[in-house]
Write a protein that holds these residues in place. Structure first.
Motif, mmCIF file in Angstrom:
data_model
loop_
_atom_site.group_PDB
_atom_site.id
_atom_site.type_symbol
_atom_site.label_atom_id
_atom_site.label_comp_id
_atom_site.label_asym_id
_atom_site.label_seq_id
_atom_site.Cartn_x
_atom_site.Cartn_y
_atom_site.Cartn_z
ATOM 1 N N GLU A 222 31.246 -28.635 19.189
ATOM 2 C CA GLU A 222 30.582 -27.557 19.922
ATOM 3 C C GLU A 222 30.720 -27.780 21.433
ATOM 4 O O GLU A 222 31.012 -26.844 22.185
ATOM 5 C CB GLU A 222 29.099 -27.522 19.531
ATOM 6 N N ALA A 223 30.518 -29.025 21.871
ATOM 7 C CA ALA A 223 30.649 -29.354 23.292
ATOM 8 C C ALA A 223 32.079 -29.161 23.764
ATOM 9 O O ALA A 223 32.323 -28.629 24.853
ATOM 10 C CB ALA A 223 30.205 -30.796 23.538
ATOM 11 N N ASP B 15 28.733 -29.405 28.744
ATOM 12 C CA ASP B 15 27.717 -29.668 27.724
ATOM 13 C C ASP B 15 27.166 -31.070 27.933
ATOM 14 O O ASP B 15 27.638 -31.818 28.795
ATOM 15 C CB ASP B 15 28.294 -29.539 26.316
ATOM 16 N N GLU C 253 22.442 -29.186 31.677
ATOM 17 C CA GLU C 253 22.921 -28.422 30.535
ATOM 18 C C GLU C 253 23.546 -27.109 30.996
ATOM 19 O O GLU C 253 24.476 -26.599 30.386
ATOM 20 C CB GLU C 253 21.763 -28.158 29.572
ATOM 21 N N TYR D 92 25.553 -38.696 18.373
ATOM 22 C CA TYR D 92 25.729 -37.278 18.087
ATOM 23 C C TYR D 92 26.718 -37.122 16.935
ATOM 24 O O TYR D 92 27.536 -37.995 16.656
ATOM 25 C CB TYR D 92 26.230 -36.527 19.321
ATOM 26 N N SER D 93 26.630 -35.989 16.259
ATOM 27 C CA SER D 93 27.500 -35.727 15.102
ATOM 28 C C SER D 93 28.839 -35.158 15.553
ATOM 29 O O SER D 93 28.990 -34.707 16.690
ATOM 30 C CB SER D 93 26.808 -34.725 14.169
ATOM 31 N N LEU E 149 25.949 -34.423 25.594
ATOM 32 C CA LEU E 149 25.877 -35.088 24.299
ATOM 33 C C LEU E 149 24.919 -36.267 24.378
ATOM 34 O O LEU E 149 25.141 -37.202 25.150
ATOM 35 C CB LEU E 149 27.267 -35.570 23.870
ATOM 36 N N SER F 284 30.122 -32.420 14.464
ATOM 37 C CA SER F 284 29.966 -30.974 14.661
ATOM 38 C C SER F 284 29.386 -30.674 16.043
ATOM 39 O O SER F 284 29.805 -29.708 16.701
ATOM 40 C CB SER F 284 29.076 -30.378 13.570
ATOM 41 N N ARG F 285 28.447 -31.504 16.492
ATOM 42 C CA ARG F 285 27.882 -31.329 17.839
ATOM 43 C C ARG F 285 28.951 -31.600 18.892
ATOM 44 O O ARG F 285 29.013 -30.924 19.926
ATOM 45 C CB ARG F 285 26.689 -32.276 18.035
#
Length: 247
Positions: A108-109, A95, A90, A101-102, A97, A104-105
């Motif tokens: 973010e990544a 990132d 991490e 995963y969504s 995942l 939105s996630r």
């Protein structure tokens, strides 16, 4: 435009990533690959800025692929195996995942990856990822080697012995010799202890390859291997062999 390669053995997973990326105007998907070998070829050909990489894949795992990469893109790991979701990855990957995963996630990544690309952090990050992976690894059952344009996977039961050579280790296997940037200390920690013995500071030998031992001096010996090679054996290495071979 951020050149991107998707590497995942599951078509559905690749399709999800493609669907999310289609909404991003600054992303250009230059290739999608179903295994590590295809991924290697695509990275060599396209030199992408970013890769989405599964870890557990047939033929060549994600980490094995990273070991032999020459071009160093930014990485977003994407996998269903949460045992790999450890702090080291991490920190050093853009990132991580964890499937499913969504969106939105995912965004973010992608935002984190874009920042790393802009800061040109990819090469150092991959080196840290591989170092952290090695530190977490508990066992070794095969070695991946780049030999010219070829990628070789050598099972440890095909390895005769390892020999320290400056910052590299020479891997001797079935009459061939390959150089890889490893340390003898790390190999000692991950090789099966009853199958490989560090007989000298410069040699780790497969026990099955030892034909006989001959005295060389008061405190040292020579191991004659079944292929005719001769390997130095220190006093402490001799004691370890006595324990493993029970003589």
């Amino acid at each position: 435009m951020i050149k991107t390669v998707i590497i995942d053995d599951e078509k559905l997973a690749r399709d999800v990533i493609k669907a999310y990326l289609k909404k991003e105007s600054n992303i250009n998907i230059v290739a999608e690959c179903a295994n590590g070998f295809e991924g290697m070829k695509a990275i060599q050909e396209h030199e992408p800025d970013l890769i989405f990489l599964d870890i557990q894949m047939p033929k060549l795992t994600g980490f094995e692929m990273l070991e032999v990469l020459e071009h160093k893109p930014v990485i977003i790991f994407s996998t269903a195996y949460d045992e790999y979701a450890i702090k080291a990855f991490e920190l050093n990957a853009a990132d991580y995942l964890l499937k499913p995963y969504s969106e939105s996630r995912f965004k973010e990544a992608l935002k984190k990856a874009t920042a790393k690309i802009e800061q040109s952090e990819s090469g150092t990050a991959i080196e840290k990822i591989m170092q952290d992976h090695k530190e977490q690894q508990e066992s070794l059952d095969r070695v991946v080697i780049r030999s010219g344009s070829k990628i070789l996977i050598i099972s440890i039961d095909k390895i005769d012995y390892f020999e320290a050579q400056d910052d590299y280790v020479a891997i001797h296997s079935e009459g061939n010799k390959y150089l890889k940037q490893l340390t003898m200390k790390w190999l000692t920690s991950v090789l099966p202890e009853n199958e490989f013995v560090r007989v000298h500071r410069s040699f780790i030998v497969a026990v099955r390859m030892i034909d006989k031992l001959e005295a060389y001096s008061k405190d040292s010996f020579i191991a004659i291997l079944k292929n005719g090679d001769k390997v130095s054996v220190s006093r402490s290495g001799y004691q370890q062999l006595k324990t493993v071979l029970n003589f």
